[in-house]
Enzyme design. Sequence first.
Site, short mmCIF file in Angstrom:
data_model
loop_
_atom_site.label_atom_id
_atom_site.label_comp_id
_atom_site.label_asym_id
_atom_site.label_seq_id
_atom_site.Cartn_x
_atom_site.Cartn_y
_atom_site.Cartn_z
N ILE A 21 0.84 -1.21 0.00
CA ILE A 21 0.00 0.00 0.00
C ILE A 21 0.87 1.26 0.00
CG2 ILE A 21 -1.63 1.32 1.41
CD1 ILE A 21 -2.82 -1.44 2.29
N ASP A 66 13.31 3.74 10.18
CA ASP A 66 12.62 2.80 11.08
C ASP A 66 11.74 3.62 12.00
OD1 ASP A 66 11.77 1.04 12.97
OD2 ASP A 66 13.78 0.39 13.61
N ARG A 128 4.58 13.65 15.31
CA ARG A 128 5.23 14.61 16.21
C ARG A 128 6.40 15.31 15.48
NH1 ARG A 128 7.62 12.07 21.55
NH2 ARG A 128 8.94 11.13 19.97
N TYR A 159 -2.12 -5.85 17.32
CA TYR A 159 -2.25 -5.07 16.07
C TYR A 159 -3.60 -4.36 16.03
CZ TYR A 159 -2.85 -4.55 10.95
OH TYR A 159 -3.09 -4.07 9.68
N LYS A 163 -4.36 -0.39 15.92
CA LYS A 163 -5.11 0.23 14.82
C LYS A 163 -6.31 1.02 15.37
CE LYS A 163 -2.81 -1.01 11.10
NZ LYS A 163 -2.13 0.00 10.27
N1 LIG Z 1 -2.73 -5.73 3.29
C1 LIG Z 1 -3.84 -5.71 4.02
O1 LIG Z 1 -4.70 -6.60 3.90
C2 LIG Z 1 -4.08 -4.58 4.99
C3 LIG Z 1 -5.35 -4.45 5.55
C4 LIG Z 1 -5.60 -3.42 6.42
C5 LIG Z 1 -4.61 -2.53 6.75
N2 LIG Z 1 -3.36 -2.68 6.21
C6 LIG Z 1 -2.35 -1.71 6.60
O2 LIG Z 1 -1.79 -1.11 5.44
C7 LIG Z 1 -0.42 -0.76 5.71
C8 LIG Z 1 0.48 -1.37 4.66
O3 LIG Z 1 0.26 -2.76 4.62
P1 LIG Z 1 0.78 -3.66 3.42
O4 LIG Z 1 -0.16 -4.78 3.30
O5 LIG Z 1 1.10 -2.82 2.25
O6 LIG Z 1 2.12 -4.23 4.08
P2 LIG Z 1 3.48 -4.75 3.43
O7 LIG Z 1 3.97 -5.79 4.36
O8 LIG Z 1 3.32 -5.07 1.99
O9 LIG Z 1 4.42 -3.44 3.56
C9 LIG Z 1 4.70 -2.89 4.80
C10 LIG Z 1 5.99 -2.13 4.71
O10 LIG Z 1 6.24 -1.53 6.00
C11 LIG Z 1 7.62 -1.66 6.28
N3 LIG Z 1 7.85 -1.58 7.72
C12 LIG Z 1 7.50 -2.49 8.67
N4 LIG Z 1 7.94 -2.09 9.86
C13 LIG Z 1 8.57 -0.90 9.68
C14 LIG Z 1 9.24 0.01 10.54
N5 LIG Z 1 9.41 -0.24 11.85
N6 LIG Z 1 9.75 1.15 10.01
C15 LIG Z 1 9.63 1.40 8.68
N7 LIG Z 1 9.04 0.55 7.82
C16 LIG Z 1 8.51 -0.58 8.31
C17 LIG Z 1 8.01 -3.00 5.69
O11 LIG Z 1 9.40 -3.09 5.46
C18 LIG Z 1 7.19 -3.02 4.40
O12 LIG Z 1 7.91 -2.49 3.31
C19 LIG Z 1 -0.14 -1.22 7.12
O13 LIG Z 1 -0.39 -0.15 8.01
C20 LIG Z 1 -1.18 -2.31 7.33
O14 LIG Z 1 -1.48 -2.50 8.70
C21 LIG Z 1 -3.06 -3.68 5.33
#
Ligand SMILES: NC(=O)c1ccc[n+]([C@@H]2O[C@H](COP(=O)([O-])OP(=O)(O)OC[C@H]3O[C@@H](n4cnc5c(N)ncnc54)[C@H](O)[C@@H]3O)[C@@H](O)[C@H]2O)c1
Length: 262
Positions: A21, A66, A128, A159, A163
Amino acid sequence: MTDHTRFAGHGVLVTGAARGIGAAVARRLAQEGGRVLVTDQDLPEAERTAASLRQQDLIAEALACDIADRASVEAAVAHAVAAFGSLDVLVNCAAHCTPDVPLFEDDPDDAWARDLDVTLTGAYRCCRAALPHLAASGRGAIVGIGSVNGLQDFGNHAYSAAKAGLGSLTRTLAGHAAPRGVRVNLVVPGTVRTSAWDGRDDELAALRAFYPLGRVGEPEDIAAAVAFLASRDAAWITGTTLVVDGGLTAVNTGFHLAVRRP
Ligand SMILES: NC(=O)c1ccc[n+]([C@@H]2O[C@H](COP(=O)([O-])OP(=O)(O)OC[C@H]3O[C@@H](n4cnc5c(N)ncnc54)[C@H](O)[C@@H]3O)[C@@H](O)[C@H]2O)c1
C-alpha cells in the site's frame, strides 16, 4: 481519474513505502505531481520503488527510516524538508502485526509491545516530528492507515488495539492541528492484496465471499482514498475515518446469506 496537479510542488513523506500500500501511495502522489520521499526500514526495496518512479519521470527519493526509532524518524522528516523545500503531506503506512498464538494467555510480552510500538507509537513519532513542518507549509495533511481490525474482531489482539488507537490519535491530533492549518485523517482498509498475504492465495480467494463488492482490495484502491484525503479536495475534512473495505464492515454478509429474500 488521476489529477496530475493536485500535489504539484508538495513535499511528501510516506513510511513503509517500499512495497504494498505504501508503494502504491507513493506512486499515486508522485503521479499527481508530488515530490515523494519513499521511506522504509528495507532500504534496498525502497530504492527500487523510488527508482521505478524516477523511470516514469516522477520525483522520488528513497531513505532508510525505522519508525520505531525517534532519531531515524526525525532524520527522515529533516531529509524531506531539505530535499523538497517543504513537507506538505505525511502518510503513515508502516505497521507491524504479530500473528496470534492459539491461547491468549500464552501471548508473549514482546509481541504486544512490538505491535504497539511500531503500529501506533511509530505513527505518533512521525506525526510529532512532522507537525511543525506541516504547519509551516500552510496546506499540511496527515493521512494514517488504520485497519478494519481496529473496528471489529478479525483476530490479532495487539495489532487491532494499535489500529483502534490510530482512530483516537487521528481525532485528538486533528483537534490540536486544525488551528495550525493541518488536517489529520485515517483510511481504514479491509483486506488488500499485498506481500503481507504472500503464499496465502487460497485464503485471499476464500475471503472474497465476505466482500459485498465481490473482491478484496488492491493497493491502488487505498492509494486513491489517501490521495483524496491528502488533497485540496478534502480541504474541509479533518479528524475523520474513511473506511475503504468493499462493504465488509457495513454489510452483514452472513445475515444476508442466512435470510432468503424473494
Ligand atoms: N494488506 C492488508 O490486507 C491490509 C489491511 C488493512 C490494513 N493494512 C495496513 O496497510 C499498511 C500497509 O500494509 P501492506 O499490506 O502494504 O504491508 P506490506 O507488508 O506489503 O508493507 C509494509 C511495509 O512496511 C515496512 N515496515 C515495517 N515495519 C517498519 C518500521 N518499523 N519502520 C519502517 N518501515 C517498516 C516493511 O518493510 C514493508 O515495506 C499497514 O499499516 C497495514 O497494517 C493492510
